[in-house]
Scaffold this motif. Structure first.
Motif, PDB file in Angstrom:
ATOM      1  N   LYS A 179      48.246 -98.254  -0.940  1.00 18.39           N
ATOM      2  CA  LYS A 179      47.898 -97.464  -2.114  1.00 18.39           C
ATOM      3  C   LYS A 179      49.127 -97.329  -3.023  1.00 18.39           C
ATOM      4  O   LYS A 179      50.211 -96.929  -2.586  1.00 18.39           O
ATOM      5  CB  LYS A 179      47.404 -96.077  -1.724  1.00 18.39           C
ATOM      6  CG  LYS A 179      47.027 -95.250  -2.948  1.00 18.39           C
ATOM      7  CD  LYS A 179      46.132 -94.092  -2.642  1.00 18.39           C
ATOM      8  CE  LYS A 179      45.677 -93.418  -3.930  1.00 18.39           C
ATOM      9  NZ  LYS A 179      44.781 -92.287  -3.709  1.00 18.39           N
ATOM     10  N   HIS A 204      50.240 -95.384  -6.465  1.00 12.79           N
ATOM     11  CA  HIS A 204      49.767 -94.261  -7.285  1.00 12.79           C
ATOM     12  C   HIS A 204      50.045 -94.472  -8.766  1.00 12.79           C
ATOM     13  O   HIS A 204      49.421 -93.826  -9.610  1.00 12.79           O
ATOM     14  CB  HIS A 204      50.421 -92.965  -6.817  1.00 12.79           C
ATOM     15  CG  HIS A 204      50.038 -92.593  -5.414  1.00 12.79           C
ATOM     16  ND1 HIS A 204      50.616 -93.167  -4.313  1.00 12.79           N
ATOM     17  CD2 HIS A 204      49.118 -91.711  -4.937  1.00 12.79           C
ATOM     18  CE1 HIS A 204      50.093 -92.659  -3.211  1.00 12.79           C
ATOM     19  NE2 HIS A 204      49.179 -91.778  -3.560  1.00 12.79           N
ATOM     20  N   TYR A 259      42.931-102.284  -7.194  1.00 16.10           N
ATOM     21  CA  TYR A 259      43.936-101.659  -8.066  1.00 16.10           C
ATOM     22  C   TYR A 259      43.464-101.468  -9.518  1.00 16.10           C
ATOM     23  O   TYR A 259      44.275-101.124 -10.367  1.00 16.10           O
ATOM     24  CB  TYR A 259      45.222-102.498  -8.061  1.00 16.10           C
ATOM     25  CG  TYR A 259      45.886-102.546  -6.706  1.00 16.10           C
ATOM     26  CD1 TYR A 259      46.631-101.470  -6.243  1.00 16.10           C
ATOM     27  CD2 TYR A 259      45.740-103.658  -5.883  1.00 16.10           C
ATOM     28  CE1 TYR A 259      47.218-101.497  -4.996  1.00 16.10           C
ATOM     29  CE2 TYR A 259      46.328-103.696  -4.619  1.00 16.10           C
ATOM     30  CZ  TYR A 259      47.070-102.610  -4.187  1.00 16.10           C
ATOM     31  OH  TYR A 259      47.650-102.632  -2.947  1.00 16.10           O
ATOM     32  N   THR A 288      44.287 -98.142 -10.828  1.00 12.21           N
ATOM     33  CA  THR A 288      45.683 -97.685 -10.740  1.00 12.21           C
ATOM     34  C   THR A 288      46.263 -97.558 -12.154  1.00 12.21           C
ATOM     35  O   THR A 288      46.248 -98.534 -12.915  1.00 12.21           O
ATOM     36  CB  THR A 288      46.538 -98.690  -9.931  1.00 12.21           C
ATOM     37  OG1 THR A 288      45.957 -98.844  -8.646  1.00 12.21           O
ATOM     38  CG2 THR A 288      47.971 -98.195  -9.800  1.00 12.21           C
TER      39      THR A 288
END
Lengths: 122, 398
Positions: free
Chosen positions: A46, A48, A74, A77
Motif C-alpha cells: 500500500k 498512501h 493504485y 492513490t
C-alpha cells in the motif's frame, strides 16, 4: 502504523531533502530515480501518496501518472507533482493525467507537509 | 591544424572565452583591438582570415599590419560572409568543449550538492533525535518534581517527613504529660494505704481489748474471744497489705520520676533533631527549587534552539534545491549547443548562406523547464509579457 510515500525524482539532492522532510513528519519513504523506476516500486504494497517530478529521463512524470492510473491497485492513490515547471499548460496536462496537486520547486517543508497531510490516504 | 588565423575581440568576456577555446583547439588567435586598431574593435567580434592572407608569421610588422588591415576592410565590406564561413569551424570546436564543460559542471554540482544534502540530512536527523530525547528527559524530570495534588512530589514528601517527626514529638510530649499525671495518683494511693495501716493498728488494739474482756468474762466470753482473735488476725493482714501498697506506691513513684527524667532528655534531643531536619529540608528544597528553575530555563532554551534549528534545516532544504534547477538549465544549454551545431552543420552542408535560427529558438523554448529560462529568452527577444505561472513553493490542488 506509519504511512508510506513514494517519491520519484531524478535529482538525488531533491530525493534526499524530500525524504528528510517526510521522515521528520513520521512517514515511511520509498524513492525512485525516474518514471520507470517509480512504476517498478509499485509491487502491491500500500502506497498512501506518490510525489513525483515531471521532467525525468527514461519516463517523465506525466507519463508515469497515466500508467499508474491504469493500475487497478493504485488508480486511487493520490499523486502530487513536485517540479520546476510552473506553466499552466503543464499543470493542465498533469491534471488530465490524474495528478491531484502541483507544487513548484523549490518546496518549503512546512507547506509541503501541510499539502501531504491533506492528500495522503487514510 | 592551424591553417587559419582568427581575429577575436578579447575586450569582452565572451570574446575572451572564445579566444581561449580557440587557442585550446589549435587556432591562432589575434586580439582584434590590438593590430587593427580601436576603430574596428567595436565592429569585429570575430574574423576568420584565410591562411594565404593572414599567414604572416614570417612577415614584417608592416606587412602583417597591412594584411590584417586589408582583411579588416574586406570584413567591413561583407562581414556576414566571413563570419558564416568561420563560424562552422568555430562552433564545431567550441560547442562540444562548452557542452562537455557544462556536463562536467552538472556532474560536479550534482555530486557535491548530493554530498552536502546527505550530510545535512544526517545532521538534521541526529539533532532531531537528540533534541527529542532531551525534551523528553527534561519534561519527565519537570513532571516528576513539580507540585502534585497527591503529595507524591519531592516537596510533598519532604514536608510529610517533617510533619511525621513533629507529630512523633507531640505524641511523646502528650504521653509524658500522662505519665506525669500518674505521680499525684500514686501519692493518693500511698495516703490511702497509710490510712488503712492506721485503721489496722486501731483494729488490733480493739481486738486486744476484746480478748482481754472475753477472758475476764470467763466461760461466757469464750466465743467472743474467738471473734476478737479473728478480728486481730484480719487487722494484722490489713496492715501487711497496706505496707505492701505503700512500698509499691513508692516504687511506682520512683519509676515515674526516672521515666520523666528520661523523657525530658529525649524530648530535648528530639526537638533538636526536628529543628535540624527542618533546616536541612529547607536547604534541600531551596536547592531543589533552584534546580527546577534551571531545568525550566534549560527547557525553554532548548525549545528555542529546537525552533531555530528547524527553521535553519527548512531554509537549507529550500536552498539545496537550487541544484535541481541549475542542473536542468545547464542540461538544456548543453542540449541547445548540440542542436545548434547540428543546424549549423546542416546549413553549411546545404550551402545555406543565412541560418534560420527561429526553429532552433522554438525548440529550445520547448525544452525549458524553469521560469528563469523562459524569462531570459523573453528578455532576449524583447518580450516582457509572460504567462501567469504558479509561484515557487505554493501548492495548487488540481
Amino acid at each position: 502504523m506509519a504511512k508510506t510515500i513514494l517519491i520519484v525524482d531524478d535529482s538525488s539532492s531533491v530525493r534526499i531533502v524530500l525524504a528528510t522532510t517526510l521522515k521528520s513528519a513520521g512517514y515511511n519513504v520509498i524513492d525512485a530515480v525516474d518514471g520507470e523506476d517509480g512504476l517498478s516500486k509499485l509491487t502491491g504494497e500500500k502506497i498512501h501518496l506518490i510525489i513525483s517530478d515531471v521532467n525525468m529521463p527514461k519516463m517523465d512524470g506525466i507519463t508515469m501518472v497515466k500508467k499508474i492510473k491504469a493500475l487497478p491497485k493504485y488508480k486511487f492513490t493520490p499523486i502530487c507533482m513536485l517540479t520546476t515547471e510552473s506553466e499552466e499548460s503543464k499543470m493542465k496536462a498533469g491534471k488530465m493525467a490524474g495528478a491531484k496537486a502541483w507544487i513548484v520547486k523549490p518546496f518549503q517543508p512546512a507547506v509541503l507537509l501541510s499539502a501531504v497531510e491533506k492528500l495522503v490516504l487514510p | 591544424m592551424s591553417n587559419h588565423i582568427i581575429l577575436v575581440d578579447e575586450g569582452c568576456c565572451i570574446g575572451t572565452a572564445v579566444a581561449a577555446a580557440l587557442r585550446d583547439a589549435g587556432f591562432e588567435v589575434i586580439n582584434a583591438s590590438s593590430p587593427i586598431g580601436n576603430e574596428s574593435a567595436g565592429a569585429v567580434a570575430m574574423l576568420l582570415l584565410p591562411v594565404d592572407i593572414a599567414n604572416s608569421r614570417g612577415a614584417t610588422g608592416r606587412e602583417r599590419y597591412d594584411n590584417l588591415q586589408k582583411a579588416d576592410d574586406e570584413f567591413q565590406n561583407n562581414p556576414r560572409d566571413h563570419t558564416t564561413v568561420g563560424l562552422n569551424e568555430l562552433c564545431e570546436t567550441a560547442f562540444p568543449i562548452w557542452s562537455r564543460q557544462i556536463n562536467s559542471s552538472i556532474q560536479i554540482l550534482d555530486d557535491e550538492i548530493t554530498g552536502i544534502s546527505q550530510a545535512i540530512a544526517s545532521m538534521a536527523e541526529e539533532i532531531s533525535i537528540a533534541m527529542n530525547l532531551c525534551n523528553v528527559v527534561v519534561a519527565e524530570i519537570v513532571e516528576r518534581t513539580e507540585d502534585r495534588s497527591d503529595g507524591s512530589d519531592v516537596r510533598g514528601k519532604m514536608e510529610a517527613v517533617a510533619n511525621a517527626l513533629k507529630s512523633t514529638v507531640e505524641t511523646r510530649s502528650t504521653l509524658l504529660e500522662d505519665v506525669k499525671s500518674l505521680g499525684p495518683l500514686t501519692c493518693g494511693l500511698e495516703s490511702m494505704a497509710n490510712d488503712v495501716m492506721e485503721i489496722s493498728t486501731q483494729t488490733k488494739l480493739l481486738a486486744l481489748n476484746a480478748t482481754i474482756e472475753a477472758a475476764r468474762a470467763g466461760e461466757a466470753g469464750k466465743g467472743f474471744g474467738v471473734v476478737a482473735s479473728e478480728v486481730r488476725a484480719l487487722a494484722m493482714r490489713s496492715a501487711e497489705i497496706a505496707e505492701a501498697m505503700v512500698a509499691s506506691s513508692e516504687d511506682i513513684q520512683e519509676k515515674i520520676h526516672h521515666t520523666q527524667m528520661s523523657a525530658d532528655e529525649t524530648a530535648e534531643v528530639e526537638v533538636k533533631v526536628v529543628e535540624t531536619s527542618n533546616r536541612n529540608m529547607t536547604t534541600i528544597l531551596a536547592v531543589h527549587d533552584t534546580t527546577m528553575n534551571n531545568l525550566l530555563v534549560s527547557l525553554e532554551t532548548m525549545q528555542g534552539i529546537d525552533t531555530t534549528y528547524k527553521q535553519s534545516v527548512s531554509e537549507a532544504i529550500i536552498a539545496l534545491q537550487f541544484q535541481d534547477r541549475v542542473g536542468q538549465i545547464l542540461h538544456n544549454v548543453s542540449t541547445s549547443c548540440d542542436s545548434g551545431l547540428e543546424i549549423l552543420a546542416e546549413s553549411i552542408e546545404n550551402n545555406t548562406r543565412e541560418i534560420d535560427y527561429e526553429p532552433w529558438l522554438v525548440e529550445m523554448n520547448t525544452r525549458f523547464t524553469t521560469d528563469e529560462e523562459r524569462q531570459n529568452l523573453r528578455a532576449f527577444m524583447g518580450d516582457d509579457e509572460g504567462s501567469k505561472n504558479a509561484v515557487a513553493g505554493e501548492v495548487s490542488f488540481l
